[in-house]
Design a protein around this motif. Structure first.
Motif, mmCIF file in Angstrom:
data_model
loop_
_atom_site.group_PDB
_atom_site.id
_atom_site.type_symbol
_atom_site.label_atom_id
_atom_site.label_comp_id
_atom_site.label_asym_id
_atom_site.label_seq_id
_atom_site.Cartn_x
_atom_site.Cartn_y
_atom_site.Cartn_z
ATOM 1 N N SER A 21 0.996 -1.031 -0.160
ATOM 2 C CA SER A 21 -0.298 -0.076 -0.004
ATOM 3 C C SER A 21 0.942 1.295 -0.043
ATOM 4 C CB SER A 21 -0.965 0.230 1.107
ATOM 5 O OG SER A 21 -1.220 -1.217 1.411
ATOM 6 N N ALA A 25 1.268 5.360 -2.406
ATOM 7 C CA ALA A 25 1.045 6.476 -1.441
ATOM 8 C C ALA A 25 0.653 7.663 -2.476
ATOM 9 C CB ALA A 25 2.062 6.735 -0.529
ATOM 10 N N LEU A 28 -2.914 8.702 -3.582
ATOM 11 C CA LEU A 28 -3.885 8.996 -2.715
ATOM 12 C C LEU A 28 -4.523 10.404 -3.272
ATOM 13 C CD1 LEU A 28 -4.757 7.930 -0.462
ATOM 14 C CD2 LEU A 28 -3.178 9.301 1.113
ATOM 15 N N PHE A 35 -10.897 8.139 -0.333
ATOM 16 C CA PHE A 35 -10.406 8.694 1.146
ATOM 17 C C PHE A 35 -11.594 9.228 1.897
ATOM 18 C CE2 PHE A 35 -8.554 12.337 3.421
ATOM 19 C CZ PHE A 35 -7.833 11.610 4.244
ATOM 20 N N CYS A 39 -13.201 8.215 5.312
ATOM 21 C CA CYS A 39 -13.072 9.147 6.599
ATOM 22 C C CYS A 39 -14.587 9.146 7.289
ATOM 23 C CB CYS A 39 -12.505 10.322 6.270
ATOM 24 S SG CYS A 39 -10.866 10.677 5.783
ATOM 25 N N LEU A 136 -5.137 1.327 0.801
ATOM 26 C CA LEU A 136 -4.417 2.624 0.998
ATOM 27 C C LEU A 136 -5.458 3.620 1.504
ATOM 28 C CD1 LEU A 136 -1.936 4.222 0.787
ATOM 29 C CD2 LEU A 136 -2.791 4.840 -1.537
ATOM 30 N N PRO A 137 -6.740 4.025 0.730
ATOM 31 C CA PRO A 137 -7.712 4.915 1.410
ATOM 32 C C PRO A 137 -8.003 4.707 2.640
ATOM 33 C CG PRO A 137 -8.412 3.980 -0.834
ATOM 34 C CD PRO A 137 -7.138 3.173 -0.236
ATOM 35 N N ALA A 140 -4.954 5.468 5.075
ATOM 36 C CA ALA A 140 -4.848 6.980 5.128
ATOM 37 C C ALA A 140 -6.079 7.811 5.989
ATOM 38 C CB ALA A 140 -4.983 7.413 3.829
ATOM 39 N N LEU A 143 -5.626 7.128 9.778
ATOM 40 C CA LEU A 143 -4.719 7.882 10.185
ATOM 41 C C LEU A 143 -5.243 9.424 10.692
ATOM 42 C CD1 LEU A 143 -1.403 7.059 8.180
ATOM 43 C CD2 LEU A 143 -1.925 6.729 10.664
#
Ligand SMILES: Nc1ncnc2c1ncn2[C@@H]1O[C@H](COP(=O)(O)OP(=O)(O)OP(=O)(O)O)[C@@H](O)[C@H]1O
Ligand SMILES: [Mg+2]
Lengths: 250, 267
Positions: A21, A25, A28, A35, A39, A136-137, A140, A143
């Motif tokens: 992943s 990056a 992104l 993403f 969220c 990856l999404p 991210a 985080l």
């Protein structure tokens, strides 16, 4: 012995997934929509349950410490006790556990079902790495959302303690006194450590849940098995990591 | 027609059409042998139809070509390069129409088709939308673009899967039973699409199918798998009067109520 190889295999594939992943990056910014979706899923949907749980944890903590501290005549320190325990320990752990149960299980279920119904295979043949668009999404997003959730959890937990201190007759401490005690012994670093923990726990939970989901084999029954496994492994990881991270950051 | 040129329908970039070589492919699942030393090659720009009874290993063979299964022995070469090598899929555009469709359930039909061109940046949304709508039209799906896979019938899912593969504009096209759930007219349409892709763009094609019409109508060559073994390899014409009794029975199973097959199986 067999358990150990299973564990090492699982650990290995999670680490591998992390590197895969990370390699993407750079994509992104192009994946903004995914993403933001993640969220929303991670942050917004976990928020109500974080609020409820942290409020009651704060209340119980205040009630319990009020009861035991009365013996020392140290009731005025309840604020700093609740404040510190929440910021450094309870906040991040509770939020991570809720994320594991609420978000992690959903992630594993979704990815496992994609695997079982060959959607992952289809992605692979299309040369669209699942690590790029599915993992990856989510990493991210977690985080970004973990510190937010942890801060909100802390504030609500502290507030829960304040409410108990004011309205429980045997304690009866005014909010001003409670919060000034809370502030007096709390350093910025304490909150920082808590947020760092939340970040680590959340990231590891999402990574584990993605990895277990993607490694599901067999039929629809395995989806349920994977979800159970993902939640159990996540919870154990949170508590084990907590010990080591606390020790390092002491 | 030794080395036909594959022409990418969008970019018009020309490249030699791809050949596929299956070389001594053997696959064991535990003790069970799904493929037994299967060897054949598919010439560049050819339509190869792979037939055989249920469970004979056809889908497993296709999965080896796209690198979704790893061989117990033997190998698959695409243009001379190992299909399981990590970069094969990055250099070569292969589309596999999965037997069960393998649609993305969380995406609408439109987004299922648009995912590949978007991820590989074929162009702006308008270009992509043109392509997607054209593929949907070919398969009479233009009214289902906003539906989700769970709202489709079996045959519609199959058509979406085929449309999704068409949008990829692949150099190598693999179909796993493309006509099995379709009505006869749609089945004929699919055969026409497969043949057209070959004629106009020299897309190398492997079709797994039970559909005898399709095999006799469009195949350049036919292979028949039985119990993991390749028992026939040759032009479709020689299937009209097959010499091998197993193959004859496969194509023209007689319904024999006096001596039914399932009773023979029991003993
Ligand atoms: N992942 C797997 N694990 C174990 N056995 C498998 C696996 N995949 C396929 N098989 C076995 O391999 C054999 C061939 O399967 P395959 O799916 O290739 O059949 P097929 O020729 O495509 O049949 P159909 O026409 O019904 O689709 C079957 O006996 C099947 O049980
Ligand atoms: Mg099959």
């Amino acid at each position: 012995m067999k358990q150990l190889t299973h564990f090492l295999e699982g650990f290995g594939s999670a680490v591998q997934l992390l590197f895969q992943s990370a390699r993407f990056a750079g994509t992104l910014p192009r994946q903004r929509a995914r993403f933001i979706d993640q969220c929303y899923l991670i942050g917004y949907t976990t928020l109500p349950i974080v609020a409820i749980l942290c409020f009651f944890m704060g209340s119980v903590l205040a009630l319990q410490s009020g009861y035991s501290m009365e013996n020392f005549g140290a009731k005025q320190f309840i604020g700093s006790l609740v404040g510190l325990s929440f910021a450094r320990e309870l906040g991040p752990v509770i939020v991570a556990i809720l994320v594991a149960g609420r978000v992690g299980s959903a992630i594993t279920a979704e990815l496992a079902s994609m695997k079982v119904y060959q959607e992952i295979d289809a992605l692979v043949t299309m040369n669209i790495p699942p690590a790029r668009i599915l993992v990856l999404p989510r990493l991210a997003a977690v985080l970004v959302m973990m510190p937010v959730l942890a801060i909100i959890g802390n504030l609500i937990g502290w507030f829960g303690g304040a409410v108990v201190c004011k309205y429980v007759e045997s304690i009866a401490i005014e909010p001003e006194a409670y919060f000034s005690a809370l502030r007096r012994y709390m350093k910025f670093k304490d909150v920082g450590i808590g947020l760092m923990k939340a970040e680590i726990f959340g990231f590891v939970v999402v990574l584990i849940c993605c990895s277990i989901g993607l490694n599901t084999r067999g039929g629809p029954r395995e989806i349920g098995a994977s979800v159970t496994k993902a939640v159990v492994v996540s919870l154990i990881s949170i508590l084990v990591l907590d010990y080591f991270v606390t020790k390092v950051l002491m | 027609m030794t080395h036909p040129i594959h022409r990418n329908p969008i970019t018009a970039v020309e490249s030699p059409a791809l050949g596929v070589t299956i070389d001594g492919l053997t696959k064991n699942f535990g003790k069970f042998q799904a493929l037994k030393n299967v060897s054949f090659s598919v010439e560049p720009g050819e339509i190869f139809v792979l037939m055989g009874p249920s469970g004979s290993g056809k889908s497993v063979l296709l999965k080896h070509i796209v690198g979704l299964e790893t061989a117990t022995a033997g190998r698959v070469l695409i243009n001379g390069q190992d299909a399981t090598a990590e970069h094969t899929l990055e250099r070569i555009r292969i589309a596999l129409v999965f037997q069960a469709g393998a649609l993305f359930n969380s995406l609408s039909v439109y987004d299922n088709l648009a995912l590949y061109p978007r991820e590989h940046r074929f162009g702006d949304e308008a270009t992509i939308s043109d392509k997607v709508m054209r593929a949907l039209q070919i398969l009479s799906l233009e009214n289902s673009a906003r539906k989700f896979p769970s709202e489709l019938s079996g045959g519609m899912r199959k058509r979406v899967a085929i449309a999704r593969a068409l949008v990829m504009e692949p150099q190598l096209m693999l179909y796993d039973e493309p006509t099995s759930e379709l009505d006869p007219v749609m089945g004929a349409t699919i055969s026409e699409i497969i043949a057209t892709l070959k004629d106009e763009y020299h897309v190398t094609t492997i079709v797994v199918s039970h559909d005898r019409e399709l095999a006799l109508g469009i195949a350049d060559r036919v292979g028949i798998l039985m119990g993991g073994e390749l028992v026939f390899l040759g032009p479709p014409a020689s299937l009209r009067q097959p010499a091998d009794p197993r193959i004859a029975d496969f194509f023209h199973p007689r319904i024999d109520l006096k001596n039914p097959r399932f009773k023979n199986l029991e003993t």
